[in-house]
Motif scaffolding. Structure first.
Motif, mmCIF file in Angstrom:
data_model
loop_
_atom_site.group_PDB
_atom_site.id
_atom_site.type_symbol
_atom_site.label_atom_id
_atom_site.label_comp_id
_atom_site.label_asym_id
_atom_site.label_seq_id
_atom_site.Cartn_x
_atom_site.Cartn_y
_atom_site.Cartn_z
ATOM 1 N N LEU A 40 49.228 -8.720 -63.525
ATOM 2 C CA LEU A 40 50.036 -9.479 -62.571
ATOM 3 C C LEU A 40 49.417 -10.851 -62.301
ATOM 4 N N THR A 41 50.240 -11.903 -62.344
ATOM 5 C CA THR A 41 49.744 -13.263 -62.074
ATOM 6 C C THR A 41 50.033 -13.705 -60.650
ATOM 7 N N CYS A 42 51.153 -13.198 -60.113
ATOM 8 C CA CYS A 42 51.576 -13.623 -58.772
ATOM 9 C C CYS A 42 52.610 -12.657 -58.226
ATOM 10 N N VAL A 43 52.811 -12.758 -56.928
ATOM 11 C CA VAL A 43 53.812 -11.924 -56.261
ATOM 12 C C VAL A 43 54.873 -12.858 -55.679
ATOM 13 N N THR A 44 56.117 -12.693 -56.115
ATOM 14 C CA THR A 44 57.184 -13.511 -55.536
ATOM 15 C C THR A 44 57.970 -12.679 -54.523
ATOM 16 N N ALA A 45 58.325 -13.322 -53.407
ATOM 17 C CA ALA A 45 59.275 -12.720 -52.472
ATOM 18 C C ALA A 45 60.630 -13.265 -52.903
ATOM 19 N N GLN A 46 61.348 -12.467 -53.668
ATOM 20 C CA GLN A 46 62.524 -12.957 -54.380
ATOM 21 C C GLN A 46 63.653 -11.943 -54.289
ATOM 22 N N ASN A 47 64.877 -12.447 -54.285
ATOM 23 C CA ASN A 47 66.030 -11.548 -54.401
ATOM 24 C C ASN A 47 67.029 -12.170 -55.357
ATOM 25 N N THR A 48 68.276 -11.753 -55.311
ATOM 26 C CA THR A 48 69.245 -12.284 -56.280
ATOM 27 C C THR A 48 69.705 -13.692 -55.905
ATOM 28 N N VAL A 49 69.298 -14.152 -54.718
ATOM 29 C CA VAL A 49 69.752 -15.455 -54.225
ATOM 30 C C VAL A 49 68.685 -16.531 -54.343
ATOM 31 N N ALA A 50 67.429 -16.191 -54.034
ATOM 32 C CA ALA A 50 66.395 -17.233 -53.958
ATOM 33 C C ALA A 50 64.993 -16.666 -54.130
ATOM 34 N N VAL A 51 64.061 -17.593 -54.379
ATOM 35 C CA VAL A 51 62.632 -17.249 -54.357
ATOM 36 C C VAL A 51 62.093 -17.822 -53.045
ATOM 37 N N ASN A 52 61.734 -16.947 -52.108
ATOM 38 C CA ASN A 52 61.350 -17.401 -50.768
ATOM 39 C C ASN A 52 59.872 -17.747 -50.644
ATOM 40 N N ARG A 53 59.043 -17.119 -51.469
ATOM 41 C CA ARG A 53 57.605 -17.339 -51.350
ATOM 42 C C ARG A 53 56.927 -16.848 -52.629
ATOM 43 N N VAL A 54 55.849 -17.547 -53.004
ATOM 44 C CA VAL A 54 55.078 -17.130 -54.183
ATOM 45 C C VAL A 54 53.601 -17.124 -53.824
ATOM 46 N N ASP A 55 52.906 -16.016 -54.066
ATOM 47 C CA ASP A 55 51.460 -15.943 -53.859
ATOM 48 C C ASP A 55 50.790 -15.631 -55.184
#
Ligand SMILES: Nc1ncnc2c1ncn2[C@@H]1O[C@H](COP(=O)(O)OP(=O)(O)O)[C@@H](O)[C@H]1O
Ligand SMILES: Cc1ncc(COP(=O)(O)O)c(N)n1
Length: 269
Positions: A40-55
């Motif tokens: 794993l390189t990163c964790v995205t807070a994502q859904n079918t609409v948008a990417v809200n946050r990337v760590d």
């Protein structure tokens, strides 16, 4: 009973919505009957609409996952997806170079289907200089190919020109320019350039808005096919057919761009 099964490693980001990234890769590997391992390189807070946050993870953490898999399980093919930043790309490229892990499918993930920029500028340069030259197959979509080559892609001829440019500028073995972002009759038409020349890959165009994860799915399928001994051309052809079927069975999930259906034959009711 013991069974011998090829191991395929994906180095990519997590999509909390489950449609793209590591989640799409592992489902695709499972469908192709190969064992999927992940770094794993990163964790995205994502859904079918948008990417809200990337760590992002520290580059050392990414390389440590890669080493853990290679040291014990061994790996018959590798694919890379969202690598986030120049530091992670450099660290992964160095390790892949040292270990000579091949075949290697590089999906140069830069922009999501919802239009979000997924890696920064410096990362694009590092991808070009350190990772793409090592690839067995590199699989940019329309916009990524434009960014990598400077060729504005609005026709089949321009797709072919971009493939030539990318192959000769990077020395990569094969280039697949994906046409999911093209319009009209070019939608869903891909161009493959390998050492045998150029081929245009055309399946039926699927009329759906639910295309989240198509690129991840295609590159994972190509890696799985290479791991099971297929030639580059065969691996790409079969990967394209798989994505087409998965698009036919894409899922009405969420308010935006839904994911493709990876296990279509099991979900026919
Ligand atoms: N509507 C569609 N019909 C048929 N194939 C499609 C369609 N949309 C995308 N594809 C195919 O899905 C694969 C992934 O391409 P693309 O969607 O361009 O990648 P990305 O997800 O990286 O933007 C390609 O083989 C492309 O031709
Ligand atoms: C974590 C992650 N990786 C990759 C993509 C690109 O997805 P697509 O296959 O639709 O281009 C994404 N949206 N999120």
């Amino acid at each position: 009973m013991k069974s011998k099964i090829p191991v395929v490693l994906t180095i990519a980001g997590s999509d909390s919505g489950g449609g793209a990234g590591i989640q799409a890769d592992l489902r695709t590997f499972a469908f192709h009957c190969v064992h999927g391992a992940s770094a794993l390189t990163c964790v995205t807070a994502q859904n079918t609409v948008a990417v809200n946050r990337v760590d992002g993870l520290p580059p050392q953490a990414v390389v440590a996952q890669l080493d853990a898999v290679v040291d014990d399980l061994g790996v018959q093919a590798v694919k890379t997806g969202m690598l986030l930043n120049a530091e992670i790309i450099q660290a992964v490229s160095d390790r892949l170079q040292t270990l000579q892990l091949r075949p290697l499918v590089v999906d140069p993930v830069m922009v999501s289907r919802s239009g979000a920029q997924l890696i920064d500028r410096q990362a694009v340069e590092t991808l070009q200089q350190a990772l793409i030259p090592q690839a067995t197959v590199v699989t940019p979509n329309r916009y990524e190919a434009q960014l990598l080559t400077g060729v504005e892609i609005n026709s089949l001829e321009k797709m072919e020109e971009a493939a030539e440019t990318l192959k000769w500028q990077s020395g990569v073995q094969a280039v697949l320019i994906k046409g999911g972002g093209m319009t009209g009759e070019l939608r869903g038409v891909d161009v493959l350039l390998d050492d045998q020349g150029m081929v245009v890959l055309k399946t039926e165009c699927i009329d759906t808005g639910n295309t989240h994860g198509t690129g991840c799915t295609l590159s994972a399928a190509i890696a799985a096919n290479l791991a099971t001994g297929h030639s580059i051309r065969d691996a790409v052809h079969q990967g394209k057919n798989y994505v087409t079927e998965a698009l036919k069975w894409s899922l009405e999930i969420g308010q935006g761009t839904g994911p493709v259906g990876h296990f279509f034959p099991l979900c026919l009711n």
